[in-house]
Scaffold this motif. Structure first.
Motif, PDB file in Angstrom:
ATOM      1  N   ASP A 232      -6.593 -17.308   5.081  1.00  0.00           N
ATOM      2  CA  ASP A 232      -7.135 -18.272   6.103  1.00  0.00           C
ATOM      3  C   ASP A 232      -8.191 -19.409   5.349  1.00  0.00           C
ATOM      4  OD1 ASP A 232      -9.419 -17.043   5.224  1.00  0.00           O
ATOM      5  OD2 ASP A 232      -9.904 -16.054   7.391  1.00  0.00           O
ATOM      6  N   GLY A 233      -7.539 -19.946   4.230  1.00  0.00           N
ATOM      7  CA  GLY A 233      -8.039 -20.976   3.565  1.00  0.00           C
ATOM      8  C   GLY A 233      -9.457 -20.629   2.922  1.00  0.00           C
ATOM      9  N   GLY A 234      -9.580 -19.410   2.608  1.00  0.00           N
ATOM     10  CA  GLY A 234     -10.937 -19.062   2.009  1.00  0.00           C
ATOM     11  C   GLY A 234     -12.226 -18.543   2.784  1.00  0.00           C
ATOM     12  N   SER A 235     -11.923 -18.589   4.074  1.00  0.00           N
ATOM     13  CA  SER A 235     -12.888 -18.131   4.985  1.00  0.00           C
ATOM     14  C   SER A 235     -13.217 -16.532   4.923  1.00  0.00           C
ATOM     15  CB  SER A 235     -12.531 -18.484   6.359  1.00  0.00           C
ATOM     16  OG  SER A 235     -12.372 -19.967   6.748  1.00  0.00           O
ATOM     17  N   THR A 236     -12.157 -15.790   4.974  1.00  0.00           N
ATOM     18  CA  THR A 236     -12.589 -14.254   4.715  1.00  0.00           C
ATOM     19  C   THR A 236     -11.572 -14.104   3.777  1.00  0.00           C
ATOM     20  OG1 THR A 236     -10.538 -13.853   6.294  1.00  0.00           O
ATOM     21  CG2 THR A 236     -12.876 -14.103   7.254  1.00  0.00           C
ATOM     22  N   TRP A 237     -12.131 -12.861   3.021  1.00  0.00           N
ATOM     23  CA  TRP A 237     -11.334 -12.563   1.732  1.00  0.00           C
ATOM     24  C   TRP A 237     -11.115 -10.809   1.907  1.00  0.00           C
ATOM     25  CZ3 TRP A 237     -10.039 -15.576  -2.117  1.00  0.00           C
ATOM     26  CH2 TRP A 237     -10.465 -16.867  -2.295  1.00  0.00           C
ATOM     27  N   ARG A 238     -10.458 -10.231   1.153  1.00  0.00           N
ATOM     28  CA  ARG A 238     -10.370  -8.671   1.270  1.00  0.00           C
ATOM     29  C   ARG A 238      -9.933  -8.240  -0.408  1.00  0.00           C
ATOM     30  NH1 ARG A 238      -4.736  -7.550   1.751  1.00  0.00           N
ATOM     31  NH2 ARG A 238      -3.348  -9.099   2.556  1.00  0.00           N
ATOM     32  N   LYS A 239     -10.307  -7.187  -0.638  1.00  0.00           N
ATOM     33  CA  LYS A 239      -9.995  -6.736  -1.769  1.00  0.00           C
ATOM     34  C   LYS A 239      -8.422  -6.215  -1.900  1.00  0.00           C
ATOM     35  CE  LYS A 239     -14.290  -4.376  -3.286  1.00  0.00           C
ATOM     36  NZ  LYS A 239     -14.932  -3.201  -3.509  1.00  0.00           N
ATOM     37  N   ILE A 240      -8.031  -6.712  -3.286  1.00  0.00           N
ATOM     38  CA  ILE A 240      -6.448  -6.165  -3.426  1.00  0.00           C
ATOM     39  C   ILE A 240      -6.548  -5.115  -4.499  1.00  0.00           C
ATOM     40  CG2 ILE A 240      -4.266  -6.774  -4.371  1.00  0.00           C
ATOM     41  CD1 ILE A 240      -4.857  -7.927  -1.568  1.00  0.00           C
ATOM     42  N   ILE A 241      -6.357  -3.843  -4.127  1.00  0.00           N
ATOM     43  CA  ILE A 241      -6.231  -2.661  -5.046  1.00  0.00           C
ATOM     44  C   ILE A 241      -5.007  -1.859  -5.515  1.00  0.00           C
ATOM     45  CG2 ILE A 241      -8.631  -2.333  -4.561  1.00  0.00           C
ATOM     46  CD1 ILE A 241      -7.766  -0.186  -2.538  1.00  0.00           C
ATOM     47  N   GLU A 242      -4.209  -2.051  -4.611  1.00  0.00           N
ATOM     48  CA  GLU A 242      -2.715  -1.371  -4.916  1.00  0.00           C
ATOM     49  C   GLU A 242      -2.069  -1.764  -6.153  1.00  0.00           C
ATOM     50  OE1 GLU A 242       1.266  -0.074  -2.608  1.00  0.00           O
ATOM     51  OE2 GLU A 242      -0.282  -0.946  -1.658  1.00  0.00           O
ATOM     52  N   GLY A 243      -2.192  -0.507  -6.985  1.00  0.00           N
ATOM     53  CA  GLY A 243      -1.400  -0.664  -8.244  1.00  0.00           C
ATOM     54  C   GLY A 243      -2.293  -1.020  -9.457  1.00  0.00           C
ATOM     55  N   LEU A 244      -3.487  -1.618  -9.170  1.00  0.00           N
ATOM     56  CA  LEU A 244      -4.283  -1.955 -10.273  1.00  0.00           C
ATOM     57  C   LEU A 244      -5.212  -0.951 -10.651  1.00  0.00           C
ATOM     58  CD1 LEU A 244      -5.405  -5.632  -8.597  1.00  0.00           C
ATOM     59  CD2 LEU A 244      -3.780  -5.099 -10.608  1.00  0.00           C
ATOM     60  N   ALA A 284       3.334 -10.996  -2.835  1.00  0.00           N
ATOM     61  CA  ALA A 284       2.529 -12.010  -2.816  1.00  0.00           C
ATOM     62  C   ALA A 284       1.260 -11.248  -2.990  1.00  0.00           C
ATOM     63  CB  ALA A 284       2.589 -12.529  -1.070  1.00  0.00           C
ATOM     64  N   GLY A 285       0.995 -10.505  -3.863  1.00  0.00           N
ATOM     65  CA  GLY A 285      -0.218 -10.036  -4.355  1.00  0.00           C
ATOM     66  C   GLY A 285      -0.806  -8.751  -3.851  1.00  0.00           C
ATOM     67  N   GLU A 286       0.177  -8.242  -2.758  1.00  0.00           N
ATOM     68  CA  GLU A 286      -0.471  -6.919  -1.977  1.00  0.00           C
ATOM     69  C   GLU A 286      -0.351  -5.760  -2.764  1.00  0.00           C
ATOM     70  OE1 GLU A 286      -1.724  -7.169   0.999  1.00  0.00           O
ATOM     71  OE2 GLU A 286      -1.526  -9.424   1.294  1.00  0.00           O
ATOM     72  N   SER A 287       0.587  -5.629  -3.729  1.00  0.00           N
ATOM     73  CA  SER A 287       0.623  -4.491  -4.448  1.00  0.00           C
ATOM     74  C   SER A 287       1.207  -4.962  -5.842  1.00  0.00           C
ATOM     75  CB  SER A 287       1.551  -3.482  -4.103  1.00  0.00           C
ATOM     76  OG  SER A 287       2.959  -3.991  -3.719  1.00  0.00           O
ATOM     77  N   TRP A 288       0.925  -4.114  -6.848  1.00  0.00           N
ATOM     78  CA  TRP A 288       1.221  -4.570  -8.176  1.00  0.00           C
ATOM     79  C   TRP A 288       1.519  -3.345  -9.253  1.00  0.00           C
ATOM     80  CZ3 TRP A 288      -0.120  -9.500  -9.952  1.00  0.00           C
ATOM     81  CH2 TRP A 288      -0.680 -10.229  -9.114  1.00  0.00           C
ATOM     82  N   THR A 289       2.641  -4.012 -10.120  1.00  0.00           N
ATOM     83  CA  THR A 289       3.124  -2.684 -11.119  1.00  0.00           C
ATOM     84  C   THR A 289       2.958  -3.370 -12.512  1.00  0.00           C
ATOM     85  OG1 THR A 289       4.936  -2.434  -9.398  1.00  0.00           O
ATOM     86  CG2 THR A 289       5.266  -1.838 -11.810  1.00  0.00           C
ATOM     87  N   LEU A 290       2.562  -2.250 -13.439  1.00  0.00           N
ATOM     88  CA  LEU A 290       2.370  -2.381 -14.633  1.00  0.00           C
ATOM     89  C   LEU A 290       3.725  -2.887 -15.374  1.00  0.00           C
ATOM     90  CD1 LEU A 290       0.276  -2.666 -17.194  1.00  0.00           C
ATOM     91  CD2 LEU A 290       0.827  -0.257 -17.427  1.00  0.00           C
ATOM     92  N   VAL A 291       3.995  -3.921 -16.115  1.00  0.00           N
ATOM     93  CA  VAL A 291       5.118  -4.130 -16.675  1.00  0.00           C
ATOM     94  C   VAL A 291       5.016  -4.328 -18.309  1.00  0.00           C
ATOM     95  CG1 VAL A 291       6.064  -5.672 -14.594  1.00  0.00           C
ATOM     96  CG2 VAL A 291       4.838  -7.010 -16.443  1.00  0.00           C
ATOM     97  N   SER A 292       4.097  -4.612 -18.845  1.00  0.00           N
ATOM     98  CA  SER A 292       3.853  -4.522 -20.228  1.00  0.00           C
ATOM     99  C   SER A 292       2.366  -4.251 -20.541  1.00  0.00           C
ATOM    100  CB  SER A 292       3.870  -6.082 -20.789  1.00  0.00           C
ATOM    101  OG  SER A 292       3.758  -6.166 -22.121  1.00  0.00           O
ATOM    102  N   THR A 293       2.226  -3.360 -21.603  1.00  0.00           N
ATOM    103  CA  THR A 293       1.017  -2.767 -22.168  1.00  0.00           C
ATOM    104  C   THR A 293       0.617  -3.485 -23.520  1.00  0.00           C
ATOM    105  OG1 THR A 293       2.076  -1.130 -23.146  1.00  0.00           O
ATOM    106  CG2 THR A 293       0.995  -0.786 -20.998  1.00  0.00           C
ATOM    107  N   ASP A 294       1.494  -4.536 -23.878  1.00  0.00           N
ATOM    108  CA  ASP A 294       1.419  -5.023 -25.090  1.00  0.00           C
ATOM    109  C   ASP A 294       0.027  -5.940 -25.329  1.00  0.00           C
ATOM    110  OD1 ASP A 294       1.446  -6.993 -27.437  1.00  0.00           O
ATOM    111  OD2 ASP A 294       3.479  -7.667 -26.989  1.00  0.00           O
TER     112      ASP A 294
END
Length: 1010
Positions: A232-244, A284-294
């Motif tokens: 919403d243009g920076g008015s509210t924020w929430r944490k993104i944690i899935e996969g991180l 769109a950043g809701e969940s994440w997958t590790l693709v490289s540990t280099d």
């Protein structure tokens, strides 16, 4: 460039009531000498619609712009009160609007803080401060793609302590007002904020809980580092944690990037003790997958977290770390595309969204640009933003300046170049490391010591380790910067500080430990560590070093030592015993950054204390005149937000002090009771060190290379100034040629440093505007050598007749009648030969090529200066010496002088004859006689200057010679005589005799005609 703001004005004003009027020293000016290899650059952006235009922000180097793809860079932020830049952003919808976030947005041992946000609405011509002054470090600034008034700032906050002004800030009115839209706690700052390139209502922010500590390499992290998303243009924020990774995994700094061609595809570099690496998201950043540990891609996460995606290819991405890397398969495999074995350290990548083959990379080495997708790059040897830790000088002439340069090793650069400017020819590496003190052998400038300790021989280029321990004993502690300097009262004594003080008398072949461990046995943990204080820290072992040494200028047995954990000791018996004389105000980890022992009193010392690592920005300078029994804090007049790195006492004028802070240079004329800015034309930067070399002030900055204030001696006489004109005592003048290169110049685009003036610097003070000022220079016999007048009309050649652009021309040197301090430079020559054709030598210097032909040099010796100000005559004596490098005998120089003056006087005799011939033509009635006189004695042109490189002259029978032709030959011989301080050859002597004989024939014939 003008600065329009109120906050900065508050920072810039003096805080002392006892100020000296700036007009009394207004004509002093710094010059920059290099080096031109750039320093750390963390802000970088281009203008998509103007592919040749880029802006970069250097740590303590300000903001720079190029409009030629990086061929040249020009500073556009030099009047700002801070040079520390964390990031900058150009409005995509209006490129004239630029936002700059100050305060380097990195956590490093040599970081710098800033003053908040600045804005320009005219492409960087003018700047306004627009708030967030206490955020101290700005890591990211972004501007809405269609509305330049919507701006987001990632504020990292105080690097060494907790504060409330940190997090993500938003302005919707161009910076007039700010709203903190994302905040976690007083230890957690925002290190990145990014728009979705296809939907600016969607943003991601990285919150990083991290703090630097008071001692070297101390770092503290907390559990509140996380990735956040707003829709919403920076008015509210929430944490993104899935996969991180989680806090339990040691989650630290993260860097995120969108794929502009597909906003659902995102990538991130994640620093974590467990599961660190490169991550990918397809939602769109809701969940994440590790693709490289280099580890190459995400290691050293507190320094690097830069990742970017190709504008048109969601599977091609770039990462900046110690090198730059590219993946063509969505992050699975990687290729290093740019970087040296030692690490270039890339902090920022910008890719032109309209022409992706154009990219800007910013690194610890500076900024480079590619226009062909990375096949070739522009140079970073054209940005004078070098970061020096300390500077020193040697005893040769012209002197060289040395120091450890961040990312570039220890360097040396000449204070004057032979070619009229300072170029790459006058630069060299000197063997030691980037953090090094450098100490040149006072008896042999070819031998250079540096670092921990290395001995470099300029003649062979070889470096030998000569430190006190090759096989570490475990009792000696070493850190990145340790003092190394020769004792001013013993040219053989080289002092070195670790946790103890060492000395060697034989160039490092043997060392003697002359002190015990001078650091705190059990240092207290400062309150600035705050929430990160633990019981373990309270009992930590000794870890400090001797950070500053101040050997006496009067007694070789007196040595002062200061530690980075806040202790001061002094020995008065050469190191046999040491006394703790720490000022009572100081506590653990108040870093003693420098000590300067007194030049007039053995018991005097001045110490600079930098407490920034305790989250204390207060300038701290102390003095003692009783060997440390009592100390006085002397910081009145200094900016209250500018920690002090260096302090020096003048060696000739008691009470004249200089200091360097994280912002600028200061001076005091009353032993530190009052200070005032000596910044003048120098841009704001961290002044890490300054040294006094004869009458010059040499400045080592940590972001704007090396600067020199030539001949500051007028500051020694400020107390003499009143309501009457004053002629300052002139410094020793050296007879040196402006440019000793004879052929074509460097292109103007090549970076160069400025030479000092080639001549005598004559300083005077006018309490009010004068009507007329004149200056006469007389030799030892009272004969007039040269004269200058303020009402004299000086003219440059007609620019429309010049075969070259005017940017080579040196401005005219005029006597000023304006109120205040004025500096006039006399080139130590007799007047230019009259009525010779004026021009400029092939060996030109941009903006500094003098007119030719020139009169001959005066002989070494004493001269009288007589300054006439509206009838009041002031006198001083000036001493002129030869270039100290010259080995010719006095007899050789006398012969050169005698022959030069004979030639010069002969030319003037011929000039007088030519003028008389013109007058005679007005009365001569015989046409035949008029034609004969005109041909022989007047000619149809003025004589040309001589050229010993490409020109030549030939003898002619007198019947074929003309007066103008003979004048030209005299000018040629004068050039030959004056080109070097050498004994004239016999061929030259013979030529002079022959030309003088011909001149006498002209005189004889003229007498018969007249």
């Amino acid at each position: 460039m003008r600065l329009l703001f109120t906050f900065v004005c508050l920072l810039s004003i003096s805080f002392s009531n006892a100020q000296i009027d700036y007009e009394k020293y207004q004509d002093l000016s710094y010059r920059m000498i290099g080096p031109f290899r750039a320093g750390r650059t963390v802000g970088a952006v281009g203008v998509p619609s103007q592919p040749n235009v880029f802006f970069v922000g250097h740590n303590n180097g300000g903001v720079w712009k190029t409009d030629d793809y990086g061929r040249t860079w020009n500073p556009i932020f030099d009047e700002a009160p801070t040079g520390s830049v964390g990031d900058l952003a150009v409005s995509p919808s209006n490129p004239n609007i630029i936002y700059v976030g100050t305060g380097e947005g990195l956590h490093r041992p040599d970081l710098a803080v800033g003053d908040g946000i600045f804005k320009s609405t005219d492409g960087g011509e003018n700047w306004e401060h627009i708030g967030l002054e206490d955020v101290q470090q700005v890591s990211r600034v972004i501007v809405h793609p269609t509305n330049p008034d919507i701006v987001f700032v990632a504020g990292l906050g105080h690097p060494y302590g907790a504060n409330e002004m940190r997090g993500v800030f938003r302005s919707t009115d161009g910076g007039s007002n700010w709203e903190k839209v994302l905040y976690v706690n007083h230890n957690t700052g925002a290190v990145q904020v990014e728009f979705d390139p296809n939907n600016p209502d969607i943003l991601f922010a990285d919150m990083w809980e991290h703090q630097e500590g008071p001692w070297e390499n101390a770092k503290f992290s907390g559990p509140n580092s996380n990735l956040y998303k707003s829709v919403d243009g920076g008015s509210t924020w929430r944490k993104i944690i899935e996969g991180l990774p989680t806090a339990e995994d040691g989650f630290g700094r993260i860097g995120v990037a969108f794929a502009p061609s597909n906003s659902n595809r995102m990538y991130a570099t994640v620093d974590a003790k467990n599961n660190g690496g490169v991550y990918k998201s397809d939602d769109a950043g809701e969940s994440w997958t590790l693709v490289s540990t280099d580890y190459r891609l995400w290691g050293r996460g507190s320094d690097f977290a830069e990742i970017k995606v190709h504008p048109n290819n969601e599977n091609q991405l770039f990462v900046g770390n110690i090198a730059a890397y590219r993946s063509d398969d969505a992050g699975k495999s990687w290729t290093s595309i740019k970087g040296a074995p030692g690490g270039d350290d890339y902090h920022r990548i910008w890719i032109n969204p309209l022409q992706p083959e154009i990219m800007l990379f910013a690194a610890d080495q500076g900024a480079v640009i590619t226009v062909n997708g990375g096949k070739t790059w522009s140079s970073w040897y054209n940005q004078p933003t070098a970061q020096l830790y300390h500077v020193s000088t040697d005893n040769q002439w012209p002197y060289w300046v040395y120091g450890g340069q961040q990312e570039s090793g220890a360097i040396g650069v000449a204070s004057r170049g032979n070619g009229g400017q300072i170029t790459f020819r006058e630069f060299m590496g000197v063997g030691a490391d980037e953090y090094a003190y450098v100490a040149v052998d006072p008896k042999d400038h070819n031998i250079v010591y540096g670092g921990r300790v290395l001995r470099f021989d300029k003649r062979t280029g070889q470096t030998q380790f000569v430190g006190p321990e090759v096989l570490r004993s475990g009792e000696t502690r070493f850190l990145r910067t340790m003092p190394l300097l020769f004792h001013p009262k013993d040219d053989d004594m080289l002092l070195f500080g670790t946790n103890v003080v060492w000395k060697t008398l034989d160039g490092g072949q043997n060392w003697e430990k002359i002190s015990p461990d001078l650091t705190r046995k059990q240092p207290e943990v400062p309150s600035s560590v705050g929430d990160f204080i633990t019981e373990e820290l309270k009992t930590m072992p000794q870890r400090a070093i001797v950070y500053a040494l101040g050997p006496s200028h009067l007694n070789k047995d007196v040595i002062w030592a200061g530690t980075d954990d806040g202790l001061v000791h002094v020995t008065r018996d050469g190191g046999n015993t040491w006394k703790n004389v720490t000022p009572s105000d100081l506590s653990s980890w108040d870093k003693i950054s420098q000590i300067d022992a007194g030049h007039f009193n053995e018991g005097t010392a001045f110490i600079a204390v930098n407490a920034i690592r305790k989250d204390n920005m207060t300038p701290l300078v102390y003095k003692t005149h009783d060997f440390g029994q009592t100390w006085q804090l002397i910081n009145n007049g200094m900016n209250p937000n500018g920690p002090v790195n260096t302090v020096r006492e003048d060696h000739l004028a008691p009470g004249l002090l200089f200091a360097g802070t994280e912002r600028e240079v200061y001076f005091s004329s009353d032993d530190g009771e009052n200070w005032q800015s000596l910044r003048m034309n120098m841009p704001a930067s961290s002044i890490r060190d300054l040294v006094i070399k004869d009458n010059d002030l040499v400045i080592g900055t940590h972001g704007r290379s090396i600067w020199i204030l030539d001949d500051f001696s007028p500051l020694r006489e400020l107390a003499k100034l009143g309501n009457t004109p004053h002629l300052f005592e002139p410094s020793l003048a050296t007879r040196v040629r402006h440019n000793m290169f004879g052929d074509t110049p460097l292109p103007p685009e090549e970076p160069t440093g400025q030479n000092p003036p080639d001549g005598a610097m004559i300083n005077y003070y006018l309490p009010i505007d004068a009507k007329e000022v004149s200056l006469k220079i007389l030799d030892n016999n009272g004969h007039l050598v040269n004269e200058f007048k303020s009402n004299e009309v000086l003219k440059l050649p007609d620019s429309t007749s010049l075969p070259h652009p005017t940017y080579w021309i040196r401005p005219l040197n005029e006597l000023s009648t304006k109120k205040g301090h004025q500096r006039f430079v006399w080139n130590l020559r007799y007047p230019n030969p009259p009525e010779a054709k004026q021009g400029y030598a092939i060996a030109a210097v941009q903006y500094d090529t003098p007119l030719s032909p020139k009169g001959p040099f005066v002989a070494p010796g004493k001269y009288s200066l007589k300054l006439n100000v509206d009838g009041q005559v002031l006198e001083q004596e000036l001493r002129v010496r030869l270039d100290p490098r010259v080995t010719s005998s006095a007899a050789d120089i006398q012969l050169q002088t005698d022959l030069s003056m004979q030639v010069y006087n002969a030319y003037e005799e011929l000039y007088a004859m030519r003028m008389a011939a013109r007058e005679l033509l007005n009365t001569e009635k015989s046409r035949k006689r008029r034609e004969a006189i005109a041909k022989k004695f007047i000619g149809n042109r003025d004589p040309n200057d001589g050229d010993q490189l490409y020109g030549s002259i030939s003898a002619l029978p007198f019947k074929d010679e003309t007066l103008v032709g003979l004048q030209e030959k005299l000018l040629h011989v004068l050039v030959v005589l004056q080109a070097s301080d050498s004994r004239p050859t016999q061929a030259t002597v013979d030529a002079v005799e022959k030309l003088l004989e011909t001149k006498d024939q002209f005189l004889n014939e003229w007498e018969t005609i007249n």
